[in-house]
Design an enzyme around this catalytic site. Structure first.
Site, PDB file in Angstrom:
ATOM      1  N   GLU A  21       8.145   3.228   3.513  1.00 63.75           N
ATOM      2  CA  GLU A  21       7.283   3.282   2.311  1.00 63.75           C
ATOM      3  C   GLU A  21       6.833   3.694   1.634  1.00 63.75           C
ATOM      4  O   GLU A  21       7.146   5.518   1.697  1.00 63.75           O
ATOM      5  CB  GLU A  21       6.110   2.745   3.462  1.00 63.75           C
ATOM      6  CG  GLU A  21       4.258   2.384   2.690  1.00 63.75           C
ATOM      7  CD  GLU A  21       3.252   2.169   3.800  1.00 63.75           C
ATOM      8  OE1 GLU A  21       3.656   1.307   4.416  1.00 63.75           O
ATOM      9  OE2 GLU A  21       2.865   3.299   3.719  1.00 63.75           O
ATOM     10  N   PRO A  24       2.633   3.504  -5.059  1.00 64.60           N
ATOM     11  CA  PRO A  24       2.198   4.328  -6.463  1.00 64.60           C
ATOM     12  C   PRO A  24       1.370   5.490  -6.770  1.00 64.60           C
ATOM     13  O   PRO A  24       0.278   5.598  -6.706  1.00 64.60           O
ATOM     14  CB  PRO A  24       1.577   2.815  -6.950  1.00 64.60           C
ATOM     15  CG  PRO A  24       0.536   1.958  -5.952  1.00 64.60           C
ATOM     16  CD  PRO A  24       1.305   2.239  -5.188  1.00 64.60           C
ATOM     17  N   PRO A  25       1.864   6.455  -7.184  1.00 63.12           N
ATOM     18  CA  PRO A  25       1.643   7.438  -7.722  1.00 63.12           C
ATOM     19  C   PRO A  25       0.346   7.314  -8.809  1.00 63.12           C
ATOM     20  O   PRO A  25       0.044   6.122  -9.538  1.00 63.12           O
ATOM     21  CB  PRO A  25       2.197   8.452  -8.466  1.00 63.12           C
ATOM     22  CG  PRO A  25       3.587   7.910  -7.543  1.00 63.12           C
ATOM     23  CD  PRO A  25       3.343   6.301  -7.771  1.00 63.12           C
ATOM     24  N   GLY A 113      -7.417  -6.262   4.142  1.00 63.37           N
ATOM     25  CA  GLY A 113      -8.185  -4.918   3.703  1.00 63.37           C
ATOM     26  C   GLY A 113      -9.197  -4.907   4.593  1.00 63.37           C
ATOM     27  O   GLY A 113      -9.317  -4.816   5.766  1.00 63.37           O
ATOM     28  N   ASP A 114     -10.343  -4.448   3.500  1.00 64.52           N
ATOM     29  CA  ASP A 114     -11.306  -3.619   4.631  1.00 64.52           C
ATOM     30  C   ASP A 114     -11.928  -5.745   4.430  1.00 64.52           C
ATOM     31  O   ASP A 114     -11.940  -5.836   4.283  1.00 64.52           O
ATOM     32  CB  ASP A 114     -12.729  -3.500   3.062  1.00 64.52           C
ATOM     33  CG  ASP A 114     -12.102  -1.671   2.881  1.00 64.52           C
ATOM     34  OD1 ASP A 114     -11.428  -1.180   4.201  1.00 64.52           O
ATOM     35  OD2 ASP A 114     -12.098  -1.371   1.747  1.00 64.52           O
ATOM     36  N   LYS A 186      -1.963 -15.749  14.590  1.00 64.54           N
ATOM     37  CA  LYS A 186      -1.552 -14.683  13.439  1.00 64.54           C
ATOM     38  C   LYS A 186       0.512 -15.221  13.241  1.00 64.54           C
ATOM     39  O   LYS A 186       1.153 -15.548  12.926  1.00 64.54           O
ATOM     40  CB  LYS A 186      -1.743 -13.586  13.424  1.00 64.54           C
ATOM     41  CG  LYS A 186      -1.344 -13.143  11.868  1.00 64.54           C
ATOM     42  CD  LYS A 186      -2.345 -11.638  11.587  1.00 64.54           C
ATOM     43  CE  LYS A 186      -1.986 -10.016  12.404  1.00 64.54           C
ATOM     44  NZ  LYS A 186      -2.910  -9.338  11.798  1.00 64.54           N
ATOM     45  N   GLN A 197       1.181  -0.115  12.863  1.00 64.26           N
ATOM     46  CA  GLN A 197       0.384   1.290  12.462  1.00 64.26           C
ATOM     47  C   GLN A 197       0.956   2.091  12.615  1.00 64.26           C
ATOM     48  O   GLN A 197       1.788   2.177  14.419  1.00 64.26           O
ATOM     49  CB  GLN A 197      -1.350   0.900  12.904  1.00 64.26           C
ATOM     50  CG  GLN A 197      -2.062   2.453  12.399  1.00 64.26           C
ATOM     51  CD  GLN A 197      -1.857   2.740  11.068  1.00 64.26           C
ATOM     52  OE1 GLN A 197      -1.136   3.063  10.489  1.00 64.26           O
ATOM     53  NE2 GLN A 197      -3.382   2.396  10.171  1.00 64.26           N
TER      54      GLN A 197
END
Length: 655
Positions: A21, A24-25, A113-114, A186, A197
């Site tokens: 993984e 993006p910097p 996401g959040d 799902k 995770q």
């Protein structure tokens, strides 16, 4: 244009595979250096696929798609794009999926996401129908949407939690059994593979995998379950990431790391051994299919190279691979030959491989006596032809050890230091790579910070944090370190003036590297620090302070606000503020403050103001106050050059 599940199915029975993984910097220099690193890793390590992260709320959308394009098109890597679906404009989701299809990306990791917060996240000029939260509340909604709109075009992965998903507002629910009904739905909705995770408790993973494989629904019987592993880069990063992810650290593992925690090199070495043991333990388990491993690289190279080498996960080099090495182009680039062009096997190096005035014949070894044609001959070494394949295990290990030019490129930023590291590093910045966030849920934010309605309320929060009475503030999810606690009185004095401190360090002049408070690195050295402090200050007070900052010869400063305005004493100045000298080593400078890194941080710091504001209803007093403060204050970093007389900084600012 391959699907991950097709590539897994094509592997021989009993095979192992791995994926990597990247995120993006934050800086342009970091992005360019990551591209070089990706080229090298794709050749030496050859992952089955790579994934590219997507910032919460679409905060990294443009950069994520750019990085995914580099991986998929330029490097020819099978690429999986992460995609979140909450707290952003609905059109971002559609655009991302369409662009992924155009780029030939056929793999999506569908994430929530959040937690959705529609009113706070929808801009006033955005129509309600473009609010992603109206259609997407959970990851299952995104899975269903992709299947409805694109059929089987995309291979869809979903996230799972070996130790249970942590809802910070209800931590008692962190239990895999609690998540199971949602995971069944799902998977039935169209998930093709599961990715966990990060975790460090292999026994917890074993129980989780067994629970899924034996579930009465049968939906997990043969689906790929890929464990997610994060190499241990440093002790502090390990504690931070496990705290945020709620991953458990087994006591014996923590004890091994505690003994070397002040020396990043030893931590990394012990961390590699720990990860080797985890991989081998999981490899030994029977599985319904091929056994895979996903590594969260943090955009770094050394540790993951060691682990892959130690555990024999790097695919073996074939004769075909060896032939393809002897090609004018880089092996991982331009994989599709031009129309009517030569195939890779045909495009071998000709005898004209060096800069001589005439073509030469390449010979493996020079003869003992000169032949009559010696001027037309060149050894493979002179011609630049590799004696062996680049992708050997020995060469991979040499790179990860820092040997040779490739090794130096792999290890120059080996010890990341978050926002204070080298801005040229692909790993620079927020180490988890997911963009600015409060790292807490709404209920927890309200519990920590209440409902501020006046500047004094903000000052009180900062004061309580310095005094150790408040666990976290929006810009720091951890309490003060023992080192920072040595200057707590000085920080409290600044906060009493309404200058809210977010970062600082005291002066250190030649303290032994084994010192329990200030020490770091190998035990045979001495460490030094210039004092600095960073704080938010009202604009009127900043412009009153600025002439004094400009006039002092020991001060370097950088300052910025939410509108993008920038002030500095030396915009091109580079300030090493922490360094160490160790036997047999060059001087090590892990902490650097300069304009590029500061600008990047300021953008994030003011994004966090906005995230905090969004905790409250849009027209509430707390939301209004935080919005006004965000628009007014400056973020200022003041560095004092005299590390021998470091108290001068605090005396100057206290005037």
């Amino acid at each position: 244009m391959e699907k991950i599940t097709d590539k897994i199915s094509a592997l021989p029975d009993g095979a192992n595979y791995f994926s990597l993984e990247f995120f993006p910097p934050k800086t342009a220099m970091g992005f360019a250096n990551l591209q070089t690193r990706l080229e090298r890793m794709s050749q030496a390590l050859r992952p089955l696929f790579v994934t590219v992260t997507w910032g919460a709320g679409g905060s990294t959308a443009t950069k994520s798609l750019e990085l995914a394009e580099i991986c998929q098109r330029q490097l020819g890597l099978t690429t999986c794009l992460h995609l979140t679906c909450t707290n952003m404009n609905r059109s971002l989701i559609d655009d991302a999926l369409e662009q992924a299809k155009v780029l030939g990306i056929r793999n999506i990791l569908a994430l929530r996401g959040d937690a959705p917060r529609s009113e706070e996240y929808r801009d006033e000029d955005t129509p309600p129908e473009q609010d992603s939260n109206k259609e997407f509340t959970w990851a299952i909604d995104l899975v269903r949407y992709i299947r409805r709109e694109y059929g089987d075009y995309f291979c869809i992965g979903v996230a799972v939690y070996a130790e249970g998903h942590s809802d910070q507002s209800h931590p008692e629910h962190q239990e895999p059994q609690f998540d199971l009904p949602y995971l069944v739905e799902k998977t039935k909705a169209g998930a093709d593979f599961l990715m966990t995770q990060l975790f460090y408790d292999v026994e917890a993973y074993e129980k989780f995998e067994k629970m899924l494989r034996e579930h009465e629904s049968g939906v997990f019987k043969s689906i790929p379950i890929i464990p997610g592993l994060m190499p241990i880069q440093s002790y502090k990063i390990l504690l931070r990431t496990t705290k945020l992810s709620h991953a458990k650290l087994p006591a014996d593992m923590l004890a091994r790391l505690e003994t070397v925690k002040s020396d990043d090199e030893l931590v990394k070495q012990v961390g590699v051994k720990i990860m080797d043991e985890m991989v081998e333990h999981i490899k030994a388990r029977p599985d319904a299919g091929r056994r895979g491993f996903h590594f969260y690289t943090l955009n770094l190279e050394k540790a993951v190279s060691h682990i892959l080498e130690d555990t024999h996960l790097i695919p073996p080099t074939t004769t075909q691979d060896d032939d393809d090495i002897i090609v004018e182009t880089t092996p991982a680039i331009n994989l599709i030959p031009p129309p009517n062009g030569l195939t890779p096997r045909e495009r071998r190096r000709s005898s004209a491989v060096n800069s001589g005035t005439r073509n030469r014949v390449i010979i493996s070894q020079p003869s003992a006596t000169k032949s009559s044609n010696y001027s037309f001959e060149a050894t493979d070494e002179e011609a630049g032809v590799p004696r062996g394949p680049i992708n050997t295990r020995a060469n991979t290990l040499a790179i990860s050890e820092g040997e040779g030019s490739l090794g130096r490129e792999a290890t120059w930023d080996d010890f990341p230091n978050g926002r204070w590291g080298d801005a040229r590093s692909p790993a620079f910045g927020e180490i988890d790579g997911y963009g600015p966030t409060l790292h807490v849920s709404n209920p927890q934010a309200l519990k920590l910070w209440g409902y501020p309605t006046h500047k004094h309320d903000i000052s009180t929060l900062f004061r309580r944090h310095i005094e150790g009475d408040l666990e976290a503030i929006p810009w720091s999810e951890q309490g003060l370190s023992p080192e920072t606690s040595t200057i707590s009185k000085q920080l409290l004095a600044l906060n009493a003036k309404g200058w809210w401190t977010v970062a600082s360090q005291p002066a250190v002049n030649g303290v032994r590297s084994t010192d329990p408070v200030f020490g770091w690195g190998p035990k045979n050295g001495y460490v030094f620090q210039k004092p600095f402090v960073e704080f938010f200050i009202p604009s009127a007070q900043f412009f009153a302070l600025k002439p004094k900052l400009d006039a002092h010869d020991q001060i370097t400063y950088f300052a910025g606000n939410a509108r993008g305005d920038f002030e500095a004493s030396q915009e091109d100045g580079v300030n090493p503020v922490t360094w160490g000298t160790f036997a047999g080593k060059e001087i090590v400078t892990p902490t650097i403050i300069e304009a590029v890194s500061f600008r990047s941080w300021v953008e994030e710091a003011f994004s966090i103001w906005r995230e905090w504001q969004r905790v409250y209803p849009p027209r509430s007093e707390s939301s209004r106050l935080l919005g006004e403060l965000r628009g007014d204050v400056w973020c200022v970093n003041v560095i004092w050059g005299d590390f021998v007389n470091g108290e001068g900084l605090w005396a100057f600012l206290d005037k």
